[in-house]
Design a protein around this motif. Structure first.
Motif, PDB file in Angstrom:
ATOM      1  N   GLY A  37       0.485   7.644  10.256  1.00 15.18           N
ATOM      2  CA  GLY A  37       1.233   8.224   9.152  1.00 15.18           C
ATOM      3  C   GLY A  37       0.595   8.007   7.797  1.00 15.18           C
ATOM      4  O   GLY A  37       1.266   8.084   6.778  1.00 15.18           O
ATOM      5  N   ASN A  38      -0.679   7.689   7.781  1.00 10.43           N
ATOM      6  CA  ASN A  38      -1.352   7.488   6.502  1.00 10.43           C
ATOM      7  C   ASN A  38      -1.490   8.805   5.776  1.00 10.43           C
ATOM      8  O   ASN A  38      -2.117   9.722   6.251  1.00 10.43           O
TER       9      ASN A  38
ATOM     10  N   GLY B  58       1.879  -9.959  -5.937  1.00  2.70           N
ATOM     11  CA  GLY B  58       3.199 -10.169  -5.348  1.00  2.70           C
ATOM     12  C   GLY B  58       3.840  -8.904  -4.816  1.00  2.70           C
ATOM     13  O   GLY B  58       4.790  -8.972  -4.039  1.00  2.70           O
ATOM     14  N   ASP B  59       3.339  -7.744  -5.223  1.00  2.00           N
ATOM     15  CA  ASP B  59       3.874  -6.468  -4.745  1.00  2.00           C
ATOM     16  C   ASP B  59       3.237  -6.025  -3.433  1.00  2.00           C
ATOM     17  O   ASP B  59       3.659  -5.033  -2.846  1.00  2.00           O
ATOM     18  N   LEU B  60       2.212  -6.744  -2.989  1.00  2.00           N
ATOM     19  CA  LEU B  60       1.438  -6.331  -1.820  1.00  2.00           C
ATOM     20  C   LEU B  60       1.620  -7.318  -0.672  1.00  2.00           C
ATOM     21  O   LEU B  60       1.778  -8.520  -0.891  1.00  2.00           O
TER      22      LEU B  60
ATOM     23  N   LEU C 220      -4.378  -3.684  11.194  1.00  2.00           N
ATOM     24  CA  LEU C 220      -4.273  -4.209   9.838  1.00  2.00           C
ATOM     25  C   LEU C 220      -3.308  -3.311   9.074  1.00  2.00           C
ATOM     26  O   LEU C 220      -3.499  -2.094   9.013  1.00  2.00           O
ATOM     27  N   VAL C 221      -2.259  -3.904   8.530  1.00  2.00           N
ATOM     28  CA  VAL C 221      -1.244  -3.143   7.808  1.00  2.00           C
ATOM     29  C   VAL C 221      -1.169  -3.686   6.382  1.00  2.00           C
ATOM     30  O   VAL C 221      -0.959  -4.880   6.178  1.00  2.00           O
TER      31      VAL C 221
ATOM     32  N   PHE D  97       4.030   2.120  -0.376  1.00  2.00           N
ATOM     33  CA  PHE D  97       3.107   2.704   0.587  1.00  2.00           C
ATOM     34  C   PHE D  97       2.902   1.754   1.748  1.00  2.00           C
ATOM     35  O   PHE D  97       3.232   0.569   1.685  1.00  2.00           O
ATOM     36  N   GLN D  98       2.322   2.314   2.808  1.00  2.00           N
ATOM     37  CA  GLN D  98       1.858   1.537   3.944  1.00  2.00           C
ATOM     38  C   GLN D  98       0.591   2.187   4.462  1.00  2.00           C
ATOM     39  O   GLN D  98       0.575   3.372   4.764  1.00  2.00           O
ATOM     40  N   ARG D  99      -0.477   1.426   4.532  1.00  2.00           N
ATOM     41  CA  ARG D  99      -1.759   1.886   5.080  1.00  2.00           C
ATOM     42  C   ARG D  99      -2.052   1.053   6.318  1.00  2.00           C
ATOM     43  O   ARG D  99      -1.952  -0.168   6.284  1.00  2.00           O
TER      44      ARG D  99
END
Length: 137
Positions: A29-30, A58-60, A69-70, A94-96
């Motif tokens: 879903g990237n 802190g946001d990551l 790897l997420v 987001f999510q990569r």
């Protein structure tokens, strides 16, 4: 016509996991956000760089889940007193996801000038030759 999968091919034994890995990669879903680079930094070393302007450390969140790897980002909401006349810097969550091969280990993560660098190393196992003895039945 029947679609042949890797797991059902007569010369490909035990590749069901590879087939599941390919399916999972297709479902990551990237989208296009945030943009990223992947570079080879040495013979067995790689670096993933994500453009994460507007995010703090802190946001990551970076995790490895089942050889994947997420990298997730969730920015804090702006104070309600801020009024934007133009908002061109995307700060949406987001999510990569990146599927890792066996032997790929995640090293350190460095935040620098709005870029998140994640270093990876590949450890190659030694080649083993095994001789199988044949016995009479």
């Amino acid at each position: 016509m029947t679609k042949m999968s890797l797991g059902s091919h007569p010369h490909m034994l035990g590749f069901e996991q590879l087939e599941r890995l390919l399916e999972r990669t297709a479902k990551t879903g990237n989208e296009g956000y945030p943009p990223f680079n992947i570079e080879q930094t040495a013979q067995d070393a790689y670096r993933i760089t994500l453009a994460v302007a507007g995010f703090s450390e802190g946001d990551l969140a970076i995790t490895v889940e089942d050889r994947q790897l997420v990298i997730r980002g969730r920015s804090r909401e702006d104070a309600p007193e801020r009024i934007f006349l133009h908002r061109g810097i995307a700060a949406r969550q987001f999510q990569r996801s990146f599927v890792l091969a066996d032997g790929v280990e995640v090293g350190e993560a460095i935040m620098e000038n709005g870029l998140l660098h994640v270093d990876l190393t590949l450890s190659r196992p030694e080649t083993v030759v095994q001789t199988i003895q044949i016995r009479k039945g």
